[in-house]
Design a protein around this motif. Structure first.
Motif, PDB file in Angstrom:
ATOM      1  N   ALA A   1     -27.379 -27.911  -8.914  1.00 36.57           N
ATOM      2  CA  ALA A   1     -26.569 -29.116  -8.882  1.00 36.57           C
ATOM      3  C   ALA A   1     -24.920 -28.295  -8.755  1.00 36.57           C
ATOM      4  CB  ALA A   1     -26.326 -30.184  -9.837  1.00 36.57           C
ATOM      5  N   VAL A   2     -24.734 -27.678  -9.965  1.00 38.94           N
ATOM      6  CA  VAL A   2     -23.386 -27.134 -10.154  1.00 38.94           C
ATOM      7  C   VAL A   2     -22.954 -25.926  -9.120  1.00 38.94           C
ATOM      8  CG1 VAL A   2     -22.027 -25.843 -11.654  1.00 38.94           C
ATOM      9  CG2 VAL A   2     -23.329 -27.708 -12.687  1.00 38.94           C
ATOM     10  N   SER A   3     -24.040 -25.292  -8.903  1.00 44.33           N
ATOM     11  CA  SER A   3     -23.850 -24.274  -7.744  1.00 44.33           C
ATOM     12  C   SER A   3     -23.609 -24.537  -6.486  1.00 44.33           C
ATOM     13  CB  SER A   3     -24.920 -23.200  -7.986  1.00 44.33           C
ATOM     14  OG  SER A   3     -26.256 -23.749  -7.544  1.00 44.33           O
ATOM     15  N   GLU A   4     -24.158 -25.932  -6.048  1.00 42.43           N
ATOM     16  CA  GLU A   4     -23.811 -26.615  -4.878  1.00 42.43           C
ATOM     17  C   GLU A   4     -22.657 -27.473  -4.793  1.00 42.43           C
ATOM     18  OE1 GLU A   4     -25.948 -26.589  -1.951  1.00 42.43           O
ATOM     19  OE2 GLU A   4     -27.075 -24.951  -3.182  1.00 42.43           O
ATOM     20  N   GLY A   5     -21.605 -27.264  -5.888  1.00 37.07           N
ATOM     21  CA  GLY A   5     -20.193 -28.059  -6.159  1.00 37.07           C
ATOM     22  C   GLY A   5     -20.373 -29.420  -6.677  1.00 37.07           C
ATOM     23  N   CYS A   6     -21.744 -29.852  -7.108  1.00 33.78           N
ATOM     24  CA  CYS A   6     -21.965 -31.263  -7.739  1.00 33.78           C
ATOM     25  C   CYS A   6     -21.817 -31.056  -9.223  1.00 33.78           C
ATOM     26  CB  CYS A   6     -23.290 -31.420  -7.182  1.00 33.78           C
ATOM     27  SG  CYS A   6     -23.483 -33.424  -7.608  1.00 33.78           S
ATOM     28  N   ARG A   7     -20.635 -31.359  -9.683  1.00 36.49           N
ATOM     29  CA  ARG A   7     -20.502 -31.434 -11.206  1.00 36.49           C
ATOM     30  C   ARG A   7     -20.355 -32.939 -11.625  1.00 36.49           C
ATOM     31  NH1 ARG A   7     -15.303 -27.592 -11.363  1.00 36.49           N
ATOM     32  NH2 ARG A   7     -16.185 -25.885 -10.529  1.00 36.49           N
ATOM     33  N   GLU A   8     -20.025 -34.042 -11.058  1.00 39.39           N
ATOM     34  CA  GLU A   8     -19.660 -35.081 -11.365  1.00 39.39           C
ATOM     35  C   GLU A   8     -20.735 -36.280 -10.842  1.00 39.39           C
ATOM     36  OE1 GLU A   8     -15.841 -35.977  -9.913  1.00 39.39           O
ATOM     37  OE2 GLU A   8     -14.955 -34.450 -11.427  1.00 39.39           O
ATOM     38  N   GLY A   9     -20.688 -37.604 -11.292  1.00 37.94           N
ATOM     39  CA  GLY A   9     -21.489 -38.538 -10.868  1.00 37.94           C
ATOM     40  C   GLY A   9     -23.040 -38.464 -11.057  1.00 37.94           C
ATOM     41  N   TRP A  10     -23.303 -37.652 -12.125  1.00 42.32           N
ATOM     42  CA  TRP A  10     -24.827 -37.807 -12.370  1.00 42.32           C
ATOM     43  C   TRP A  10     -25.389 -38.924 -13.202  1.00 42.32           C
ATOM     44  CZ3 TRP A  10     -25.822 -32.011 -15.101  1.00 42.32           C
ATOM     45  CH2 TRP A  10     -25.158 -31.239 -13.927  1.00 42.32           C
ATOM     46  N   GLU A  11     -26.306 -39.130 -12.536  1.00 38.91           N
ATOM     47  CA  GLU A  11     -26.703 -40.751 -12.842  1.00 38.91           C
ATOM     48  C   GLU A  11     -27.802 -40.718 -13.939  1.00 38.91           C
ATOM     49  OE1 GLU A  11     -26.126 -43.748  -9.975  1.00 38.91           O
ATOM     50  OE2 GLU A  11     -28.172 -44.255 -10.200  1.00 38.91           O
ATOM     51  N   ALA A  12     -28.953 -39.996 -13.555  1.00 40.48           N
ATOM     52  CA  ALA A  12     -30.285 -39.748 -14.531  1.00 40.48           C
ATOM     53  C   ALA A  12     -30.726 -38.460 -14.164  1.00 40.48           C
ATOM     54  CB  ALA A  12     -31.083 -40.874 -14.131  1.00 40.48           C
ATOM     55  N   ILE A  13     -31.717 -38.352 -15.140  1.00 39.46           N
ATOM     56  CA  ILE A  13     -32.455 -37.029 -14.971  1.00 39.46           C
ATOM     57  C   ILE A  13     -33.974 -37.305 -15.408  1.00 39.46           C
ATOM     58  CG2 ILE A  13     -32.121 -35.592 -17.055  1.00 39.46           C
ATOM     59  CD1 ILE A  13     -32.061 -33.089 -15.497  1.00 39.46           C
ATOM     60  N   ALA A  14     -35.012 -37.105 -14.683  1.00 40.05           N
ATOM     61  CA  ALA A  14     -36.141 -37.147 -14.931  1.00 40.05           C
ATOM     62  C   ALA A  14     -36.797 -35.888 -15.346  1.00 40.05           C
ATOM     63  CB  ALA A  14     -37.177 -37.709 -14.027  1.00 40.05           C
ATOM     64  N   ILE A  15     -37.748 -35.955 -16.452  1.00 40.47           N
ATOM     65  CA  ILE A  15     -38.333 -34.666 -16.962  1.00 40.47           C
ATOM     66  C   ILE A  15     -39.828 -34.659 -17.109  1.00 40.47           C
ATOM     67  CG2 ILE A  15     -38.074 -32.828 -18.907  1.00 40.47           C
ATOM     68  CD1 ILE A  15     -35.351 -34.149 -19.592  1.00 40.47           C
ATOM     69  N   ALA A  16     -40.659 -34.155 -16.530  1.00 40.12           N
ATOM     70  CA  ALA A  16     -41.931 -34.532 -16.697  1.00 40.12           C
ATOM     71  C   ALA A  16     -42.752 -33.263 -16.871  1.00 40.12           C
ATOM     72  CB  ALA A  16     -42.522 -34.851 -15.306  1.00 40.12           C
ATOM     73  N   GLY A  17     -43.601 -33.486 -18.043  1.00 45.35           N
ATOM     74  CA  GLY A  17     -44.426 -32.129 -18.419  1.00 45.35           C
ATOM     75  C   GLY A  17     -45.759 -32.568 -17.971  1.00 45.35           C
ATOM     76  N   LYS A  18     -46.865 -32.178 -18.618  1.00 44.00           N
ATOM     77  CA  LYS A  18     -48.339 -32.583 -18.404  1.00 44.00           C
ATOM     78  C   LYS A  18     -48.895 -32.959 -19.629  1.00 44.00           C
ATOM     79  CE  LYS A  18     -50.832 -28.132 -19.270  1.00 44.00           C
ATOM     80  NZ  LYS A  18     -51.803 -27.231 -18.527  1.00 44.00           N
ATOM     81  N   GLY A  19     -50.094 -33.712 -19.488  1.00 44.82           N
ATOM     82  CA  GLY A  19     -50.544 -34.230 -20.546  1.00 44.82           C
ATOM     83  C   GLY A  19     -50.051 -35.216 -21.191  1.00 44.82           C
ATOM     84  N   GLU A  20     -50.454 -35.838 -22.452  1.00 44.30           N
ATOM     85  CA  GLU A  20     -50.102 -37.196 -22.927  1.00 44.30           C
ATOM     86  C   GLU A  20     -48.876 -37.275 -23.847  1.00 44.30           C
ATOM     87  OE1 GLU A  20     -53.658 -37.909 -25.268  1.00 44.30           O
ATOM     88  OE2 GLU A  20     -54.978 -37.938 -23.827  1.00 44.30           O
ATOM     89  N   ASP A  21     -48.218 -36.282 -23.856  1.00 45.84           N
ATOM     90  CA  ASP A  21     -47.044 -36.324 -24.559  1.00 45.84           C
ATOM     91  C   ASP A  21     -45.652 -36.546 -23.772  1.00 45.84           C
ATOM     92  OD1 ASP A  21     -48.063 -36.284 -27.017  1.00 45.84           O
ATOM     93  OD2 ASP A  21     -47.896 -34.303 -27.058  1.00 45.84           O
ATOM     94  N   PHE A  22     -44.620 -37.462 -24.203  1.00 45.45           N
ATOM     95  CA  PHE A  22     -43.303 -37.240 -23.248  1.00 45.45           C
ATOM     96  C   PHE A  22     -42.782 -36.011 -23.378  1.00 45.45           C
ATOM     97  CE2 PHE A  22     -44.457 -41.716 -24.510  1.00 45.45           C
ATOM     98  CZ  PHE A  22     -44.854 -42.311 -23.095  1.00 45.45           C
ATOM     99  N   CYS A  23     -42.110 -35.733 -22.253  1.00 43.21           N
ATOM    100  CA  CYS A  23     -41.481 -34.377 -22.491  1.00 43.21           C
ATOM    101  C   CYS A  23     -39.958 -34.568 -22.480  1.00 43.21           C
ATOM    102  CB  CYS A  23     -41.631 -33.732 -21.060  1.00 43.21           C
ATOM    103  SG  CYS A  23     -41.093 -31.856 -21.079  1.00 43.21           S
ATOM    104  N   TRP A  24     -39.491 -34.246 -23.848  1.00 41.80           N
ATOM    105  CA  TRP A  24     -38.181 -34.343 -24.074  1.00 41.80           C
ATOM    106  C   TRP A  24     -37.678 -33.228 -23.955  1.00 41.80           C
ATOM    107  CZ3 TRP A  24     -36.906 -39.071 -24.799  1.00 41.80           C
ATOM    108  CH2 TRP A  24     -37.929 -40.102 -25.483  1.00 41.80           C
ATOM    109  N   PRO A  25     -36.283 -33.193 -23.369  1.00 39.57           N
ATOM    110  CA  PRO A  25     -35.728 -32.070 -23.254  1.00 39.57           C
ATOM    111  C   PRO A  25     -35.268 -31.061 -24.699  1.00 39.57           C
ATOM    112  CG  PRO A  25     -34.061 -33.993 -23.081  1.00 39.57           C
ATOM    113  CD  PRO A  25     -35.437 -34.378 -23.253  1.00 39.57           C
ATOM    114  N   CYS A  26     -35.256 -29.955 -24.319  1.00 36.65           N
ATOM    115  CA  CYS A  26     -35.099 -29.070 -25.693  1.00 36.65           C
ATOM    116  C   CYS A  26     -33.565 -29.126 -25.936  1.00 36.65           C
ATOM    117  CB  CYS A  26     -35.647 -27.672 -25.200  1.00 36.65           C
ATOM    118  SG  CYS A  26     -34.262 -26.512 -24.262  1.00 36.65           S
TER     119      CYS A  26
END
Ligand code: THU
Length: 131
Positions: A62-87
């Motif tokens: 995003a940043v390298s394409e010039g998009c630094r603002e107006g970020w609304e949401a990020i989805a993060i998906a792992g595999k398996g049964e645990d929710f994938c929280w960002p490190c």
């Protein structure tokens, strides 16, 4: 775009994950207010510490394409049964550009939990801290 659709885009990124060491694919999809979506996957490295997470791949795209603002949401998906929280490093990188971003932490079946970044990284250190 619905949350569920964003999670689907994150899950679809598993196909590009390069994970010979952990075997744990992670996909991310970052949505902007304009409706642009920047996707990412984790890319591992034989020098383990050089690995980049899926979220940071999406952030840097995003940043390298010039998009630094107006970020609304990020989805993060792992595999398996645990929710994938960002490190911790990814929380910090996100905080730089969108301290109150919506974060959708998903598991392999597409179920997710939605929280704000400010809940995941309270009292964060960001650009304002340097003013
Ligand atoms: N990983 C991510 O892509 N995002 C995170 O927030 C947590 C961890 C990746 C890094 C590594 O390739 C694998 O998951 C196992 O740690």
């Amino acid at each position: 775009m619905t949350d569920q659709e964003l999670v689907k885009k994150a899950l679809a990124m598993h196909q590009f994950s390069y994970v010979p060491y952990s075997g744990f694919p992670v996909g991310a999809a970052l949505l902007t207010q304009e409706g642009r979506v920047f996707t990412g996957c984790n890319v591992e490295n034989a020098a383990y510490g050089s690995t980049i997470c899926a979220e940071r791949t999406a952030i840097v795209k995003a940043v390298s394409e010039g998009c630094r603002e107006g970020w609304e949401a990020i989805a993060i998906a792992g595999k398996g049964e645990d929710f994938c929280w960002p490190c911790g490093a990814c929380r910090q990188m996100l905080y730089e550009f969108a301290p109150d971003l919506r974060v959708l932490a998903a598991r392999g079946d597409g179920q997710y939990i939605a929280l704000r970044l400010s809940e995941l990284l309270p009292h964060g250190f960001g650009p304002k801290s340097l003013e």
